[in-house]
Design an enzyme around this catalytic site. Sequence first.
Site, short mmCIF file in Angstrom:
data_model
loop_
_atom_site.label_atom_id
_atom_site.label_comp_id
_atom_site.label_asym_id
_atom_site.label_seq_id
_atom_site.Cartn_x
_atom_site.Cartn_y
_atom_site.Cartn_z
N GLU A 229 61.96 56.25 16.75
CA GLU A 229 60.87 56.27 17.74
C GLU A 229 61.19 57.37 18.77
O GLU A 229 62.36 57.56 19.12
CB GLU A 229 60.89 54.89 18.44
CG GLU A 229 59.96 54.76 19.63
CD GLU A 229 60.20 53.44 20.39
OE1 GLU A 229 61.37 52.99 20.49
OE2 GLU A 229 59.21 52.87 20.89
N LYS B 299 51.93 52.62 18.14
CA LYS B 299 52.61 51.36 18.49
C LYS B 299 51.66 50.38 19.16
O LYS B 299 50.99 50.73 20.15
CB LYS B 299 53.79 51.68 19.40
CG LYS B 299 54.66 50.50 19.77
CD LYS B 299 55.90 51.00 20.51
CE LYS B 299 56.88 49.92 20.87
NZ LYS B 299 58.10 50.48 21.49
N CYS C 13 59.47 50.12 16.64
CA CYS C 13 60.40 49.35 17.45
C CYS C 13 59.98 47.90 17.68
O CYS C 13 60.02 47.09 16.78
CB CYS C 13 60.66 50.09 18.76
SG CYS C 13 62.13 49.48 19.59
#
Length: 361
Positions: A53, A143, A214
């Site tokens: 990330e 995300k 993540c």
Amino acid sequence: MAAAREPRLLTVAAAQLGPVTSLDTPREEVLRRMTKLLDEAAEKKVRLVVFPELAFTTFFPGYVINDSEELASFFEPASPSDPYAIVRSPNAKPLVDKADELGIDISFGYGERWTAEGGKVTDYNTAIYYSAARKRCIAKYRKIHLPGRYEPDTRPGVTQQLEKRYFTPGDLGFQAFRVPGLVQGALKSGHVQGLPDPKDAEGRGDPILGMLICNDRRWAEGWRCYGLQGIELLLEGYNTTAFAPQYEGSNEEQEQEALFHHRLSCQAGSYQNACYSVHAGKAGTEDHGSLIAGSSIVDPNGHVIAESKTKGDELVFATLDLSKCLKGKERVFAFEKHRRVEHYSRLIDQVGTEEPALLSE
Ligand code: CDV
């Protein structure tokens, strides 16, 4: 007994990065480290490399950045007419050029500043998939589960996590995609007519991939959305806090717990959706705080088959047999066949807990 399937072999790697120490660490330095890992991947005959990330910079949501020009320097512009402009940016192009030269697919995370038609600007925490066979990006993920706070924590000495301040939750959903050129003999759409049953094509086409970033890996919902599209390989980059002064426990205890929860999420997600997964972290101590290592590759039974041994730049690689994903999808547990959707409405209607009513005396 189920008939043995033809193996569908693919060598993949997680490119763990050690710390990118500060807000002004030169990009060229990080790009040199990343391209070196790609060279190593080529030596190992790896076909796909996953980077962390926000791979090119320090984890900037760990800092309070009030200067808008400074903040802008952590984002790459994109727009509907040029959604993958990142691949030509001097901040990423050397990596993409190296991937092209070596014929290796790459996936990496970065800050994306999106200007929509009409001019509205939105910042996302994004990952893309670049296909060396097609010489272009074929997928983007933004995300969805953003952790942290909007307002900085004002207690002295704390570790900040300000993703809610710097990013908007992703708007692209969990869209699986097929990747060309990775496995030999993949069935194409034109071949289906020749099969006795179109279902016979399942698990024999080009590999089905998806991306998470993540914190997303901790949500079973995202994994399941991919599982229901027959995903075979999930890619995830992360920057996970190892310890912070405001949390309970010694630094060592916190880091062990963070690693445990990281592994638990990755192993459970892979097992419950019968897919491989690759997890690439940025590790070690950056100026804002410390990050766990634990970059890994997990098989469809939930076993970790490769894991990093250091907190520095390290290539973690393994050869996968994607035909093994079918086993979990066909046997008695087959999660997609035996779903009872009439009982799941809470999962899409509700945010937050609704406890049962209190008991009387
Ligand atoms: N970058 C992240 O998403 N970090 C979160 C936590 C540590 C805030 C994570 O799930 O790893």
